[in-house]
Design an enzyme around this catalytic site. Structure first.
Site, mmCIF file in Angstrom:
data_model
loop_
_atom_site.group_PDB
_atom_site.id
_atom_site.type_symbol
_atom_site.label_atom_id
_atom_site.label_comp_id
_atom_site.label_asym_id
_atom_site.label_seq_id
_atom_site.Cartn_x
_atom_site.Cartn_y
_atom_site.Cartn_z
ATOM 1 N N LYS A 125 0.873 -1.102 -0.121
ATOM 2 C CA LYS A 125 -0.033 0.062 -0.082
ATOM 3 C C LYS A 125 0.962 1.367 -0.263
ATOM 4 C CE LYS A 125 -4.414 1.168 0.112
ATOM 5 N NZ LYS A 125 -5.506 0.335 -0.485
ATOM 6 N N ASP A 165 -7.069 4.450 -4.432
ATOM 7 C CA ASP A 165 -7.876 4.259 -3.337
ATOM 8 C C ASP A 165 -8.338 5.570 -2.979
ATOM 9 O OD1 ASP A 165 -8.061 2.197 -0.551
ATOM 10 O OD2 ASP A 165 -7.311 3.908 0.313
#
Ligand code: NDP
Length: 451
Positions: A125, A165
């Site tokens: 991430k 995201d």
């Protein structure tokens, strides 16, 4: 003390300034306890201790200038958490709340989520504390270009493939990909969520929301029910929420709530037809606030309240809850309000939207609970399919991708049910998802030896 308790205690000590990461580790490792007994080889090889340490953490400076020529400095991150089963894969988040603990929690969860998809992807991430809200397109472009000027050296189609995201949608992916291509001089599948004209996959924008509803449909089917005629609570108004609402409408359900970080709307007639179209325009083109939905359609708006505050304070009734905004939005008192509201199933579209105490309330009250890493895995699954299409230089049809997505969500549900059963936690979708994802990664780590 079991090895798992020991690992949790060590993480709490070492990473005490990262509460979200600690929460994610505690949630996953606690449910992995049944694997400790059955797999002494994992204990001996210290797999549990290894899996909470990222393979590597990259932090960097991002410098850009705004439309007035003023210079700004942000911090960029990429946490490549675990690459045991495939190239690193996971989104980029641009939001002022981003710091190392948020990126580590998301990267850690991503390991198990990606393993569950049945596709070969490791967990990662990244992101930045940059706030795209209120910035012009040119400012967002300059930021994205500056961000990629450093990130490019750490990623690659067989190394690490980021995606979107919170705060990173099609516009941002375009800017990021453009800069990558310019620097590296290669047209390659290094980001997913790309535009259709330059290597994107059909259904990728819809994937997380559609996948969530497919997964929740499996949950309902286990009780002989479906979405038809159901009243549904959705939080958020971004990418995941938008396509969750669309799919529920297609299945005959009714969504009565939406929110953003300023407040919540309640529309008892359902967010459908021209109202859904308006939502899409409002959030994706005008980039406005959800309050404007309430003004346009003359429905109640609750300033400063989350969907779950409104359920608690106004005593709304509903059948299903699908949180799609952000982490830790549902606390214990919200969970208790959902029990009172008559909700029979909660499936997480956002990452870690329920606190550990809230999950306990669901479980104690017999509410079916679909955890994020299973329920929202549709996004990364179609990202994986985008990588495949880029590798074979073909584009599949909408129908092909949607069918594959549906199949994957079904498999995720089945794997979770089977793992829960095999490890003595029948019906527990949280334990099942964690165990099934973990086993695949742990076995790969074991195969590599001491690394
Ligand atoms: P978007 O940026 O498109 O939308 C996020 C929505 O949540 C917006 O309505 C936003 O409101 C709201 N929100 C964000 N932060 C907060 C906050 N701190 N408090 C209250 N509301 C907030 O993001 P996505 O829809 O892509 O992501 C939503 C969730 O789903 C995240 O948890 C993400 O990690 C998760 N997810 C996303 C995937 C994807 O494919 N996009 C895949 C898997 C999970 P506002 O506009 O006011 O900020």
């Amino acid at each position: 003390m079991s090895m798992i308790d020991d690992v949790i205690a060590k993480v709490k000590e070492k990473d005490k300034d990262q509460p979200e990461f600690i929460q994610a580790v505690e949630e996953v490792l606690t449910t992995l306890k049944p694997t400790e007994e059955k797999h002494p080889e994992f204990v001996k090889a210290k797999i549990y201790e290894r899996i909470v340490e990222p393979d590597r953490v990259v932090m960097f400076r991002v410098v850009w200038h705004d439309d007035k020529g003023e210079i700004h400095v942000n911090r960029g991150y990429r946490v490549q958490f675990n690459g045991a089963i495939g190239p690193y894969k996971g989104g980029l988040r641009f939001h002022p709340s981003v710091y190392l603990g948020i990126i580590k929690f998301l990267g850690f969860e991503q390991i198990f989520k990606n393993a569950l998809t049945t596709l070969p992807m490791g967990g990662a991430k990244g992101g930045s504390d940059f706030d795209p809200k209120g910035k012009s397109d040119a400012e967002v472009m300059r930021f994205c270009h500056a961000f990629m000027q450093e990130l490019y050296r750490h990623i690659g189609p067989d190394t690490d493939v980021p995606a979107g995201d919170i705060g990173v949608g099609g516009r941002e992916i375009g800017f990021l990909y453009g800069m990558y291509k310019k620097i590296v001089n290669e047209h390659t599948g290094v980001l997913t969520g790309k535009g259709l004209e330059y290597g994107g996959s059909l259904i990728r924008p819809e994937a997380t929301g559609y996948g969530l509803v497919y997964y929740a449909s499996e949950m309902l089917a286990s009780k002989g029910q479906d979405f038809s005629g159901k009243t549904v609570l959705v939080s958020g108004a971004g990418n995941v929420a938008q396509y969750t609402v669309e799919k529920i409408n297609q299945l005959g359900g009714k969504v009565i709530t939406l929110s953003d970080s300023n407040g919540t709307i309640v529309d008892m007639d359902g967010v459908k037809g021209e109202k859904w179209e308006f939502l899409m325009w409002l959030k994706n083109e005008k980039r406005g606030r959800i309050k404007e939905y309430a003004e346009k359609f003359n429905v109640p708006y609750y300033e400063g309240k989350s969907v779950w505050d409104v359920v608690r304070d106004e005593g709304l009734k509903a059948d299903v809850a699908l949180p799609c905004a952000t982490q830790n939005e549902i606390h214990k008192d919200h969970a208790e309000a959902l029990v009172k509201a008559g909700v029979i199933a909660v499936a997480e579209g956002a990452n870690m939207p329920s606190t550990l105490e809230a999950i306990r309330v669901f479980q104690e009250n017999g509410i079916m609970f679909g955890p994020a890493k299973a329920a929202n895995a549709g996004g990364v699954a179609v990202s994986g399919l985008e990588m495949t299409q880029n590798s074979i230089r073909l584009q599949w049809t909408r129908e092909e991708v949607d069918n594959k997505l549906r199949e994957i969500m079904k498999k995720i549900y089945q794997q979770s049910i089977e793992a829960a059963e095999a490890y003595g936690r029948p019906g527990d979708l949280l334990a099942g998802a964690n165990i099934a994802g973990f086993l695949k990664v742990a076995k790969a780590m074991l195969a590599y030896g001491v690394l």
